[in-house]
Design a protein around this motif. Structure first.
Motif, short mmCIF file in Angstrom:
data_model
loop_
_atom_site.label_atom_id
_atom_site.label_comp_id
_atom_site.label_asym_id
_atom_site.label_seq_id
_atom_site.Cartn_x
_atom_site.Cartn_y
_atom_site.Cartn_z
N PRO A 29 -46.93 -116.08 -35.88
CA PRO A 29 -46.66 -114.80 -35.20
C PRO A 29 -47.94 -114.10 -34.73
O PRO A 29 -47.94 -113.46 -33.67
CB PRO A 29 -45.94 -113.98 -36.26
CG PRO A 29 -45.28 -114.99 -37.13
CD PRO A 29 -46.24 -116.15 -37.17
N ILE A 30 -49.02 -114.23 -35.47
CA ILE A 30 -50.29 -113.62 -35.05
C ILE A 30 -50.78 -114.32 -33.79
O ILE A 30 -51.14 -113.67 -32.80
CB ILE A 30 -51.33 -113.68 -36.17
CG1 ILE A 30 -50.94 -112.76 -37.32
CG2 ILE A 30 -52.72 -113.32 -35.64
CD1 ILE A 30 -51.76 -112.95 -38.60
N LEU A 44 -52.07 -105.07 -34.22
CA LEU A 44 -51.40 -106.21 -34.85
C LEU A 44 -50.53 -105.76 -36.01
O LEU A 44 -49.39 -106.19 -36.16
CB LEU A 44 -52.43 -107.23 -35.35
CG LEU A 44 -53.02 -108.16 -34.30
CD1 LEU A 44 -54.24 -108.87 -34.84
CD2 LEU A 44 -51.97 -109.16 -33.84
N GLN A 45 -51.06 -104.86 -36.82
CA GLN A 45 -50.31 -104.39 -37.99
C GLN A 45 -49.03 -103.67 -37.57
O GLN A 45 -47.98 -103.88 -38.17
CB GLN A 45 -51.19 -103.48 -38.85
CG GLN A 45 -50.60 -103.23 -40.21
CD GLN A 45 -51.58 -102.56 -41.15
OE1 GLN A 45 -52.40 -101.76 -40.72
NE2 GLN A 45 -51.50 -102.90 -42.43
N LYS A 46 -49.10 -102.87 -36.52
CA LYS A 46 -47.91 -102.17 -36.02
C LYS A 46 -46.90 -103.13 -35.41
O LYS A 46 -45.69 -102.92 -35.50
CB LYS A 46 -48.30 -101.13 -34.97
CG LYS A 46 -48.98 -99.91 -35.53
CD LYS A 46 -49.38 -98.97 -34.41
CE LYS A 46 -50.28 -97.86 -34.92
NZ LYS A 46 -50.83 -97.06 -33.82
N ASP A 47 -47.40 -104.19 -34.77
CA ASP A 47 -46.54 -105.11 -34.03
C ASP A 47 -45.87 -106.17 -34.92
O ASP A 47 -44.93 -106.83 -34.48
CB ASP A 47 -47.34 -105.79 -32.93
CG ASP A 47 -46.47 -106.40 -31.86
OD1 ASP A 47 -45.42 -105.80 -31.53
OD2 ASP A 47 -46.82 -107.48 -31.36
N ILE A 48 -46.37 -106.35 -36.13
CA ILE A 48 -45.81 -107.36 -37.03
C ILE A 48 -45.16 -106.65 -38.21
O ILE A 48 -45.83 -106.27 -39.17
CB ILE A 48 -46.88 -108.35 -37.52
CG1 ILE A 48 -47.57 -109.02 -36.32
CG2 ILE A 48 -46.25 -109.40 -38.43
CD1 ILE A 48 -48.74 -109.90 -36.69
N LYS A 54 -53.25 -106.51 -46.87
CA LYS A 54 -53.96 -107.63 -47.50
C LYS A 54 -53.60 -108.95 -46.83
O LYS A 54 -54.48 -109.78 -46.56
CB LYS A 54 -53.63 -107.69 -48.99
CG LYS A 54 -54.35 -108.79 -49.75
CD LYS A 54 -53.96 -108.79 -51.22
CE LYS A 54 -54.68 -109.79 -52.07
NZ LYS A 54 -55.02 -111.05 -51.56
N MET A 55 -52.33 -109.17 -46.56
CA MET A 55 -51.88 -110.42 -45.95
C MET A 55 -52.40 -110.56 -44.52
O MET A 55 -52.86 -111.64 -44.13
CB MET A 55 -50.36 -110.52 -45.97
CG MET A 55 -49.84 -111.86 -45.47
SD MET A 55 -50.51 -113.31 -46.32
CE MET A 55 -49.74 -113.16 -47.91
N LEU A 56 -52.36 -109.48 -43.75
CA LEU A 56 -52.88 -109.54 -42.38
C LEU A 56 -54.37 -109.86 -42.40
O LEU A 56 -54.84 -110.72 -41.66
CB LEU A 56 -52.61 -108.22 -41.64
CG LEU A 56 -53.13 -108.17 -40.20
CD1 LEU A 56 -52.56 -109.30 -39.34
CD2 LEU A 56 -52.81 -106.82 -39.58
#
Length: 115
Positions: A29-30, A44-48, A54-56
Protein backbone atom coordinates in the motif's frame (compact mmCIF):
# COMPACT_ATOMS: atom_id res chain seq x y z
CA UNK A 1 15.92 -24.17 -6.63
CA UNK A 2 18.57 -24.44 -3.95
CA UNK A 3 18.30 -22.36 -0.80
CA UNK A 4 20.46 -19.25 -0.53
CA UNK A 5 21.56 -16.69 2.04
CA UNK A 6 21.44 -12.93 1.74
CA UNK A 7 22.43 -10.53 4.52
CA UNK A 8 22.57 -13.46 6.95
CA UNK A 9 18.99 -14.63 6.25
CA UNK A 10 18.21 -17.99 4.68
CA UNK A 11 15.74 -18.03 1.76
CA UNK A 12 14.26 -21.14 0.18
CA UNK A 13 13.04 -19.62 -3.09
CA UNK A 14 12.85 -16.35 -5.06
CA UNK A 15 9.21 -15.78 -4.06
CA UNK A 16 10.17 -15.69 -0.39
CA UNK A 17 13.00 -13.27 -1.22
CA UNK A 18 10.65 -10.95 -3.17
CA UNK A 19 8.01 -11.03 -0.44
CA UNK A 20 10.63 -10.12 2.15
CA UNK A 21 11.05 -6.84 0.24
CA UNK A 22 7.45 -6.01 -0.68
CA UNK A 23 5.30 -8.35 1.42
CA UNK A 24 3.31 -7.79 4.57
CA UNK A 25 0.30 -5.67 5.29
CA UNK A 26 1.75 -2.22 4.61
CA UNK A 27 4.65 -2.22 2.12
CA UNK A 28 2.56 -2.64 -1.02
CA UNK A 29 0.00 0.00 0.00
CA UNK A 30 2.87 2.43 0.65
CA UNK A 31 4.46 1.70 -2.74
CA UNK A 32 1.06 2.05 -4.44
CA UNK A 33 0.47 5.47 -2.91
CA UNK A 34 3.91 6.69 -3.99
CA UNK A 35 3.54 5.44 -7.57
CA UNK A 36 2.48 8.83 -8.98
CA UNK A 37 3.64 11.40 -6.46
CA UNK A 38 5.99 12.32 -3.67
CA UNK A 39 4.36 12.35 -0.24
CA UNK A 40 5.32 13.63 3.17
CA UNK A 41 5.25 11.33 6.17
CA UNK A 42 2.06 12.95 7.52
CA UNK A 43 0.32 12.57 4.15
CA UNK A 44 1.12 8.86 4.08
CA UNK A 45 -0.12 8.43 7.64
CA UNK A 46 -3.42 10.17 6.83
CA UNK A 47 -3.86 8.21 3.60
CA UNK A 48 -3.29 4.75 5.11
CA UNK A 49 -6.00 3.99 7.65
CA UNK A 50 -5.14 1.89 10.69
CA UNK A 51 -1.34 2.09 10.34
CA UNK A 52 0.46 3.07 13.52
CA UNK A 53 3.26 5.61 13.70
CA UNK A 54 5.74 2.88 14.65
CA UNK A 55 4.66 0.57 11.83
CA UNK A 56 4.75 3.30 9.19
CA UNK A 57 8.23 4.33 10.34
CA UNK A 58 9.46 0.72 10.28
CA UNK A 59 7.99 -0.03 6.86
CA UNK A 60 9.40 3.17 5.34
CA UNK A 61 12.86 2.30 6.69
CA UNK A 62 12.60 -1.23 5.26
CA UNK A 63 11.49 0.04 1.84
CA UNK A 64 14.28 2.60 1.83
CA UNK A 65 16.86 -0.03 2.83
CA UNK A 66 15.64 -2.23 -0.05
CA UNK A 67 16.06 0.68 -2.46
CA UNK A 68 12.37 0.78 -3.34
CA UNK A 69 11.73 4.30 -2.05
CA UNK A 70 13.82 7.42 -1.56
CA UNK A 71 13.72 9.56 1.58
CA UNK A 72 14.54 13.25 1.20
CA UNK A 73 15.08 15.39 4.30
CA UNK A 74 14.85 19.17 3.94
CA UNK A 75 16.60 21.43 6.41
CA UNK A 76 13.68 23.38 7.79
CA UNK A 77 12.09 23.98 11.15
CA UNK A 78 10.41 21.63 11.74
CA UNK A 79 12.30 19.24 9.44
CA UNK A 80 10.39 18.22 6.34
CA UNK A 81 10.71 14.66 5.03
CA UNK A 82 9.37 13.48 1.69
CA UNK A 83 9.18 9.99 0.23
CA UNK A 84 9.18 9.01 -3.43
CA UNK A 85 9.34 5.76 -5.34
CA UNK A 86 12.61 4.77 -7.03
CA UNK A 87 13.05 3.10 -10.40
CA UNK A 88 13.55 -0.19 -8.53
CA UNK A 89 10.28 0.45 -6.69
CA UNK A 90 8.50 1.12 -9.97
CA UNK A 91 9.57 -2.33 -11.17
CA UNK A 92 7.50 -3.84 -8.32
CA UNK A 93 4.31 -1.96 -9.26
CA UNK A 94 3.06 -4.46 -11.88
CA UNK A 95 3.32 -7.20 -9.24
CA UNK A 96 1.44 -5.03 -6.74
CA UNK A 97 -1.25 -4.25 -9.33
CA UNK A 98 -1.67 -7.94 -10.18
CA UNK A 99 -2.09 -8.78 -6.49
CA UNK A 100 -4.64 -5.97 -6.06
CA UNK A 101 -6.68 -7.29 -8.99
CA UNK A 102 -6.39 -10.88 -7.82
CA UNK A 103 -7.46 -9.88 -4.31
CA UNK A 104 -10.50 -8.03 -5.70
CA UNK A 105 -11.42 -11.08 -7.78
CA UNK A 106 -11.22 -13.33 -4.72
CA UNK A 107 -13.32 -10.86 -2.74
CA UNK A 108 -16.00 -10.86 -5.44
CA UNK A 109 -16.00 -14.66 -5.56
CA UNK A 110 -16.57 -14.70 -1.82
CA UNK A 111 -19.33 -12.08 -1.87
CA UNK A 112 -17.20 -9.36 -0.30
CA UNK A 113 -17.79 -5.84 -1.59
CA UNK A 114 -14.85 -3.52 -2.20
CA UNK A 115 -14.57 0.16 -2.95
Amino acid sequence: MPEFKHDGKLYYNPIEFALFHIGGTWKMPILWRLRNKTLRYSELQKDIPHITHKMLTTQLKDLEASGLIHREVYAAVPPRVEYSITEKGKEALPVVEMLINYGKKLMEENGIEHA
